[in-house]
Scaffold this motif. Structure first.
Motif, PDB file in Angstrom:
ATOM      1  N   PRO D   7       0.819  -1.201   0.000  1.00 55.53           N
ATOM      2  CA  PRO D   7       0.000   0.000   0.000  1.00 55.53           C
ATOM      3  C   PRO D   7       0.859   1.259   0.000  1.00 55.53           C
ATOM      4  O   PRO D   7       1.962   1.263   0.530  1.00 55.53           O
ATOM      5  CB  PRO D   7      -0.770  -0.100   1.313  1.00 55.53           C
ATOM      6  CG  PRO D   7       0.116  -0.905   2.206  1.00 55.53           C
ATOM      7  CD  PRO D   7       0.874  -1.841   1.312  1.00 55.53           C
ATOM      8  N   ARG D 129      -5.513  -0.160   7.819  1.00 53.75           N
ATOM      9  CA  ARG D 129      -6.423   0.277   6.760  1.00 53.75           C
ATOM     10  C   ARG D 129      -6.692  -0.857   5.765  1.00 53.75           C
ATOM     11  O   ARG D 129      -7.760  -0.930   5.179  1.00 53.75           O
ATOM     12  CB  ARG D 129      -5.798   1.488   6.053  1.00 53.75           C
ATOM     13  CG  ARG D 129      -6.512   1.934   4.810  1.00 53.75           C
ATOM     14  CD  ARG D 129      -6.164   3.372   4.419  1.00 53.75           C
ATOM     15  NE  ARG D 129      -4.747   3.640   4.263  1.00 53.75           N
ATOM     16  CZ  ARG D 129      -4.055   3.400   3.122  1.00 53.75           C
ATOM     17  NH1 ARG D 129      -4.636   2.865   2.077  1.00 53.75           N
ATOM     18  NH2 ARG D 129      -2.767   3.711   3.067  1.00 53.75           N
ATOM     19  N   ARG D 130      -5.685  -1.726   5.566  1.00 57.99           N
ATOM     20  CA  ARG D 130      -5.827  -2.808   4.592  1.00 57.99           C
ATOM     21  C   ARG D 130      -5.923  -4.164   5.287  1.00 57.99           C
ATOM     22  O   ARG D 130      -5.444  -5.173   4.792  1.00 57.99           O
ATOM     23  CB  ARG D 130      -4.654  -2.772   3.635  1.00 57.99           C
ATOM     24  CG  ARG D 130      -4.595  -1.450   2.885  1.00 57.99           C
ATOM     25  CD  ARG D 130      -3.602  -1.485   1.783  1.00 57.99           C
ATOM     26  NE  ARG D 130      -3.807  -2.670   0.958  1.00 57.99           N
ATOM     27  CZ  ARG D 130      -3.109  -2.904  -0.157  1.00 57.99           C
ATOM     28  NH1 ARG D 130      -2.202  -2.040  -0.553  1.00 57.99           N
ATOM     29  NH2 ARG D 130      -3.337  -3.988  -0.853  1.00 57.99           N
ATOM     30  N   ASP D 133      -6.398  -7.517   3.674  1.00 52.85           N
ATOM     31  CA  ASP D 133      -5.381  -8.113   2.799  1.00 52.85           C
ATOM     32  C   ASP D 133      -4.536  -9.163   3.507  1.00 52.85           C
ATOM     33  O   ASP D 133      -3.733  -9.831   2.871  1.00 52.85           O
ATOM     34  CB  ASP D 133      -4.426  -7.023   2.262  1.00 52.85           C
ATOM     35  CG  ASP D 133      -5.088  -6.203   1.170  1.00 52.85           C
ATOM     36  OD1 ASP D 133      -6.186  -6.589   0.746  1.00 52.85           O
ATOM     37  OD2 ASP D 133      -4.491  -5.198   0.760  1.00 52.85           O
TER      38      ASP D 133
END
Lengths: 410, 410, 410, 410
Positions: D7, D129-130, D133
């Motif tokens: 990211p 935030r991810r 994943d």
């Protein structure tokens, strides 16, 4: 009995003095190798009708008997130094000699012993001319090897004091870079004692590109030399004169080999036994300690020569001083503090068990600023008044003692 | 075309190799004075029916033509060192030589160049015996004066590369104190560049008892040497190998004279030009600065010799490495990092404009702990497998290149 | 008019002397911060009925008028030292003070100024008791800040000599580690001149693991300090006492940072102006030269304090010597050579334009071998005969001068 | 399972990163005193909804659980240095702290640990935030006291690895003066081991004017420091990086007292145990030997801190390198040789018994010539691309390991 007036040199004596001095100056010889010098002294004495004998190889001794009376020994040292003369005088030395390590080196009378010889033979000449003014015995001692501290010992060992009448006093003089024409004398301690050590630093040989496989005796020796400075700067009382000199440092044959060893000399000057002992102990402590610092083998320390301080007997010095003052005039004679140089002169009186007195006479141009001193390649005393002063002073001092009925030894 | 199998030595070849080596070892000669050594090489070549010519006085060059094909130059250096052999072997040297300063010194093959000579002549003998296995030209270069960094330059200056067919590659080898029987090679930089400086420290002469009248060049030189240590310890990046060695220090003639000058050498090893420049500048800055510290005259710094790093051409080195690995077996051959020693070998390839490769073969008893290295007085490679390995390795490498049709120079 | 016989202490005076001394010893104060000490002196004077005034902050001055006659100034210095007392006496100091750099440090009367104060107030007490034996004026000067060389200057600057009758002579004394009960005095030069320099060595900061990116001021400072040793060992005439001491060396905050700077002090002692000039020039030459050696910026050299040699006026010293000899007996008084310590005492007489005399009295146990000296943490003078001797000596010297109708200033 | 793409930062994340970094930079704290820093980290974590706990006083640990999967520990060190910031940036530090010796000193984030903190919290923010994943557990370790080598040990001793899930790998990064935007990593040995010794040199106190009555510990300490240079210059193989730094020297309180003792630190950097042992033994030999040289008491040598070399597990390093290369592009990532700096990072993986990997990211202006390095008062990394690179690299490396099903510990 009063001392008779001091004789001056005749014009012929003066001319001869100069000639003889120049020959000596042109042809200096290394310590204990003064063969030609000894022959020249013998010839000079013979020309005065004085017999002499050899002592310690290149030493020459003459005994002049002139009736009853005191026995006065006069000493001159005779050797030169391994250095290249740069005085530019027309009688400069170009001679060479073979140093103790076998190498050929230039030789110079850089300490002025040539003046001592010439002034002593001239003083004898003056005294012989005025033979009726005194009675007693003169013993002239031309001593070799002063620079290496061996000559006085060698002459004593070769029977000097058994082969001549026992003297009542021993007198000597040395030229220095004070103004020519002047005389100075210390009452009491006159010159330093000296000790010489040879340090062999052991490392471990290796290729110069791989120091980690060896132990570098040159870096180690350099550290020792730097640390030796702290003896005088930190360990000895600032009031006590002391000198520690590394005069020679040698190590290595090739730039890319770290050598197995290096070697240096340590020369020590002190005026008292306690300070001497302190400095000697400190040198050994530092040298051995630094080897431990480097992880190196124990270094060898050879104490290869030593001379005690030269002490002028106080009474004898005062008498001699007055005699010289009377001869030259008070304005040319003065009392001085001890000098840091060393001499083996003191051994002669000590071994004979009699007082001895050493003084200095000037060898520098009057008015010279920072004139070259003894052991300088530029040391070139002006012929006059240097030489006449040396001859007259020695004659005056001798005449005083020849006229002194009884000497208290001490 | 594949490389033919590597020949081994016949019993006679091996016996002769040992005999020739021992003669060479017993009679080493100093750099650029390899007169008898050159004669011995000439005789050895002649006994094989190989003609030779002299180059640069004591250099010997042989050209062996065997039909069409590559030209391969093989180099052995031939000089000994001024050091006293202490190996105790019955063929030890007792010979002496005259150093450049005129003094007589003992001489030893302390760097093992005798093995280089004997292995190269033997490799030639092996290749001549198997002449049918290859075609091309061999150029054997017996080079004098490696230890002083003069021989390669002298041979090139004397027309070496004009007087022989231009080689495609130059091969060389050096014995070292790795286990006998092994071979090591660096791919790329192989040995350090070296610079040698001679520093003359000027002081002011004075009597040793009066240091305040002089400037002491020995104390000053010692300070310089101590401070030079900080170049490697503080100034050079710890990742960059660098060595600064003072191999020789000389000052003073007499323990009681502070001399007018002292002299020392500085030998520098570096692997790159920027570090070399950094170290050279630092040496000069330190030497000159310390003289100012002492209030002494500006010292003289003579940069009297220099050799660039020895760089093995990467491609040529890899090929040669494989050929040697094939000949000796992988367990005896390994890649190494650059060495801090220096060589003038690299100049030969550089001047010819062709790649060159240098490798090392073992000269230490297997299993020896901390065996003596090159330039040690105890360096005594065991005859075997040292000598056979050197001969076979050189033959194998040569054979590879004689079998290689086209070489990209780089 | 002859000097009246010297008074001895009454038992009460002696007991009070001891008590007052112990209080002073237990509570030393740093230089120019002698606030409580000044109050104690004021109280002591007040208890005798003597008025005083402050001068230079912590200086105290008392004027005792007793009819017509000479004016005699008597001086005692009052400050302690930043050091931890280790004497083990039950009145030892545990006090602390704030050094000029703001750090808190232990304080000790390690130089014995407490004895000076107590002996001077006691001498006043003795003289007041025998007020009929003399007429004239006594000026007692209790001077701060001797250890930092500031107090005498500060008192003069604060109008000392304008605020009291002009003295005919200034007398002072100092305790030392000679046998308690004895007094020594130099005729002529008595103490060394001193110069203090602060050297700021500039390097270049870097991480401790990357010295090649910085310039190491600690290695540089160490080199400077080592090289400073050669001033005394090689540059100054061995007959001229000189001392060069680095008393403080500080650099760095963290073991893994090569700092940007380091700082050290140089303290110089000399007895003559030419030697002083020579040493100062040499320090500067060495410090600046070594920075060049290291490629470092020019160091700063701040010459932050200086005191001239302390010279005892020869005539005044001889007179005072005789008076003390008469009081204590010849066997307890002797002439000494100059000391290498320094004092600002000499400034008082110099600024007043009158002769001054300083002597030393013993503070070591009789028979002690190697007794601790001034500035040693073990310096603990025995109460007696130290204190009575100091008081009686000062009283005797003062009485002599009060009885001397006319003094030739010189 | 392949690693998801790395990211990038959102504009808000980037702005926040800069703000947080500036606050940290403006308010550095000394080692093991990171109280306000710890609170700032806690607040930052709380703002992301991440809980944390304290460990070893000022250490902060956060555990982010996100389902099944690997456990990856990410470490940032948090302390500043006692030095005066001279960067001139508008967020420069003016804060001061209290050093371990009680003195107040300026403090600066001179080693860039502020970037480590801010990049780690930002990487967490990016990974949170991810969160969809990846699955597994992140352990963020904010470690105090790296500069004094105490923090990692202290956290382990305070139960770090018992209080969190056992990690599969420990990752860390350090800013340095390579170009901003770049990342470098060593495969294998990554940073030097370090040893710190404190040497207390004992002399004998004396007045500065009487060195012969004392033993000068400052001259002695200076000699030790000079001689320590020979370890690297002569004793360690030139191929083996080694650094010996005296970062602190302190001795003396007053220019006219020769102090009783002096103190210095020795910091050693080595890459292997044999060289480390060799250097430690040499330091002790030199320090003790020099004391003997000076006739001084045996010095005390306190080995007060040591850190082993930081070794990147070869397999783990290669994997991490590839992940970073993939994230940043091959032109910005390169392999480097080991650095001579030291870290206590290696202890974390060693104590957990798992592999660890440390890399460096750039903090110098692109194109800067000789940019200031860590521990320079001028070290001021440009905000970008420095900070984004650090955050993205850490995120990318973490993401790789979170996506790696099974890790072979070694």
């Amino acid at each position: 009995m009063t001392t008779p007036p001091v004789p001056d040199l005749t014009p012929e004596e003066r001319q001869h003095l100069h000639q003889f001095y120049k020959v000596l100056h042109t042809h200096p010889e290394l310590s204990m190798q003064e063969y030609r010098t000894a022959e020249r002294i013998e010839a000079e004495l013979e020309s005065m009708g004085v017999e002499s004998f050899r002592c310690a190889g290149t030493g020459v001794v003459a005994v002049v008997r002139n009736g009853e009376g005191p026995v006065v020994a006069l000493r001159a040292d005779t050797d030169g130094l391994p250095m290249l003369e740069r005085t530019g005088v027309d009688y400069a030395s170009q001679d060479r000699g073979t140093a103790s390590d076998g190498t050929e080196v230039p030789v110079m009378h850089g300490c002025g012993h040539d003046t001592h010889i010439a002034c002593l033979t001239t003083a004898l000449r003056m005294l012989l001319r005025r033979r009726t003014d005194w009675s007693g015995t003169l013993v002239a001692v031309f001593q070799p090897g002063e620079e290496v501290g061996q000559g006085a010992r060698a002459m004593v060992a070769d029977g000097l004091w058994e082969r001549v009448p026992r003297p009542d006093v021993v007198l000597g003089q040395h030229v220095s870079n004070q103004p020519s024409g002047t005389v100075t004398m210390a009452i009491g301690p006159a010159m330093a004692g000296t000790d010489s050590l040879r340090v062999t630093v052991h490392g471990k040989q290796a290729h110069g590109s791989r120091p980690h496989l060896g132990i570098d005796p040159i870096v180690l020796g350099a550290a020792m030399i730097s640390r030796l400075q702290t003896i005088v700067s930190r360990e000895v009382d600032a009031h006590e004169p002391a000198v520690v000199t590394v005069g020679v440092f040698r190590g290595g044959l090739k730039e890319n080999i770290i050598p197995e060893r290096a070697e240096f000399t340590v020369n020590i000057r002190t005026l008292t036994e306690p300070v001497r002992d302190q400095v000697l102990a400190a040198v050994k402590r530092i040298v051995r300690g630094e080897a431990e610092v480097a992880g190196a083998p124990v270094p060898e320390i050879e104490h290869y020569s030593q001379l005690p301080p030269t002490i002028n007997n106080v009474d004898a010095a005062k008498q001699t001083y007055q005699a010289i003052e009377q001869a030259l005039g008070a304005e040319l004679v003065s009392v001085e503090r001890p000098r840091m140089g060393s001499e083996d002169f003191g051994l002669l009186g000590k071994e004979a068990g009699v007082p001895s007195v050493l003084w200095f006479f000037g060898g520098a141009e009057a008015g010279a600023v920072d004139p070259p001193g003894n052991h300088s390649p530029f040391f070139a005393p002006p012929l006059e008044p240097t030489l006449s002063t040396g001859a007259r002073t020695m004659a005056a001092a001798a005449l005083h003692w020849l006229s002194t009925p009884s000497i208290a030894h001490g």
